[in-house]
Design a protein around this motif. Sequence first.
Motif, short mmCIF file in Angstrom:
data_model
loop_
_atom_site.label_atom_id
_atom_site.label_comp_id
_atom_site.label_asym_id
_atom_site.label_seq_id
_atom_site.Cartn_x
_atom_site.Cartn_y
_atom_site.Cartn_z
N VAL A 13 1.58 3.01 -29.54
CA VAL A 13 1.29 2.79 -28.13
C VAL A 13 1.40 1.30 -27.81
O VAL A 13 2.09 0.89 -26.86
N ALA A 14 0.76 0.48 -28.60
CA ALA A 14 0.74 -0.96 -28.35
C ALA A 14 2.13 -1.57 -28.48
O ALA A 14 2.54 -2.38 -27.65
N LEU A 23 4.24 0.57 -19.71
CA LEU A 23 3.26 1.45 -20.34
C LEU A 23 3.62 2.91 -20.17
O LEU A 23 3.26 3.75 -20.99
N ALA A 24 4.38 3.22 -19.12
CA ALA A 24 4.83 4.59 -18.90
C ALA A 24 5.76 5.04 -20.02
O ALA A 24 5.71 6.19 -20.46
N SER A 29 6.73 8.31 -24.81
CA SER A 29 7.06 8.41 -26.24
C SER A 29 6.04 9.28 -26.96
O SER A 29 6.40 10.13 -27.78
N LEU A 30 4.77 9.07 -26.67
CA LEU A 30 3.73 9.88 -27.31
C LEU A 30 3.79 11.33 -26.85
O LEU A 30 3.58 12.25 -27.64
N GLN A 31 4.10 11.55 -25.59
CA GLN A 31 4.21 12.93 -25.10
C GLN A 31 5.37 13.64 -25.79
O GLN A 31 5.29 14.83 -26.05
N ILE A 37 -1.86 11.68 -23.58
CA ILE A 37 -2.71 10.50 -23.43
C ILE A 37 -2.57 10.00 -22.00
O ILE A 37 -1.49 10.04 -21.41
N SER A 38 -3.66 9.55 -21.44
CA SER A 38 -3.64 9.08 -20.06
C SER A 38 -3.05 7.67 -19.97
O SER A 38 -3.09 6.90 -20.94
N MET A 39 -2.56 7.35 -18.79
CA MET A 39 -2.00 6.01 -18.58
C MET A 39 -3.09 4.95 -18.73
O MET A 39 -2.86 3.88 -19.28
N ARG A 40 -4.28 5.25 -18.28
CA ARG A 40 -5.40 4.30 -18.40
C ARG A 40 -5.70 3.99 -19.87
O ARG A 40 -5.94 2.85 -20.24
#
Length: 53
Positions: A13-14, A23-24, A29-31, A37-40
């Motif tokens: 993520v980082a 960040l989107a 990528s994780l989805q 995972i939420s955007m926040r």
Amino acid sequence: MEEGITPLIWSTVAQTGTVSGSLAIARDSLQNWGISISMRRVERLTYHFNQQG
């Protein structure tokens, strides 16, 4: 583990959020891996990771 996630997910993520500047893209990528995972949360993890560096 930071914030209840594995180091691999946290670093992915980082890294994606930092390198791509979006960040989107990190969340997408994780989805693609099947991780919801939420955007926040992506924002918080990326910010925390960059502070550590």
